[in-house]
Design a protein around this motif. Sequence first.
Motif, short mmCIF file in Angstrom:
data_model
loop_
_atom_site.label_atom_id
_atom_site.label_comp_id
_atom_site.label_asym_id
_atom_site.label_seq_id
_atom_site.Cartn_x
_atom_site.Cartn_y
_atom_site.Cartn_z
N UNK A 48 -8.17 7.46 12.57
CA UNK A 48 -7.78 6.11 12.98
C UNK A 48 -6.77 6.19 14.12
N UNK A 49 -6.84 5.26 15.04
CA UNK A 49 -5.97 5.28 16.22
C UNK A 49 -4.49 5.21 15.82
N UNK A 50 -4.16 4.52 14.73
CA UNK A 50 -2.77 4.44 14.30
C UNK A 50 -2.27 5.79 13.78
N UNK A 51 -3.15 6.56 13.17
CA UNK A 51 -2.77 7.91 12.74
C UNK A 51 -2.56 8.81 13.94
N UNK A 54 5.00 18.45 10.34
CA UNK A 54 3.82 17.81 9.73
C UNK A 54 2.89 18.88 9.19
N UNK A 55 1.93 18.47 8.39
CA UNK A 55 0.98 19.39 7.79
C UNK A 55 -0.32 18.64 7.54
N UNK A 110 -1.09 14.70 7.59
CA UNK A 110 -2.01 14.15 8.59
C UNK A 110 -3.14 13.36 7.95
N UNK A 111 -3.72 13.90 6.88
CA UNK A 111 -4.78 13.14 6.20
C UNK A 111 -4.19 11.94 5.47
#
Length: 318
Positions: free
Chosen positions: A74-77, A155-156, A285-286
């Motif tokens: 998704x673009x927000x992610x 992050x991971x 990230x997911x």
Amino acid sequence: MKRYALSIIFLIFLLFALPVAIISCSKESLPEKRISDSKLYLNVYDYRKEKLITMDLEEYIAGVVAAEMPATFHIEALKAQALAARTYTLLRMKYFGGKGCSQHPEADICTDPSHCQAFVDPNTLGKNQKKIYEAVNSTKGEVIVYEDKLIDAVFHSTSGGITENSEDVWVNKVPYLRSVLSQYEDHSPKLISRKEISIDDFVSGMLSLDNTITLDKKNLESQIQIIERSSGGRVMKIKIGDKYFSGRDIREQFGLNSTNFSIDIGKNRITFEVIGYGHGIGMSQYGADGMANHGATYQEIIKHYYTGVEIVPLESLQ
């Protein structure tokens, strides 16, 4: 006599002029300006090409987003990833007082994902290029801060349902790296994984960790005990044979996706049941993609995974 006097004057001139000339040359030899034409530049060590490259910051961030997160997200992610990557990078830049890349002293950061951040050439993104640049450009100049200071925006991939407190993995307690729920990770292919190895390979692996360990292959079940887990479920301490190890030791030795594992001992084989992928600290990230698919903005994603932070323009810190 006149010629002798002129020689003395010339020598005196050299004594005073040369240090000035040397200092001037030293100033000229300092690294080039990092800001030019309203763009910010950084020195990136490309570990594959084994060379140092000077890059525009936003171009570099586009390459990081493309390498670190699937463009199908998704673009927000993707925006959240761009913001995290930019903040992570700026904290390390020498121009902003960072220490740079410890493995490559001449660089601010490197492209080795096991050490800094992954990177791909933005010019090779193909059909995904537009979406990646949209994510980067829409957050341009924004950074994440805690108490007016840049955060270490780690992050991971997949937390496994809950992230970790920093001190449970990396010793230091960081106020914005707190354990939080990460409930939308069901679409991660690394949410649950299994790894089987033979008893012989397990014993060999443990001996390579500590060649003084005592293990009985015929009675392993009674010789393996998980002593302590973190609040997020990751193994912090495990006893194997007569020795103690960290979950990280076991993960690295046997190539597990995370330290959140359990062990099933069979007749001839050992099976590791593993939850999540990565160190588990900061943004999943997911989880970010899952939140975005449930309506969250990139600002909401960032403020969920990094406790007590604010998103501000970089100019406000200068």
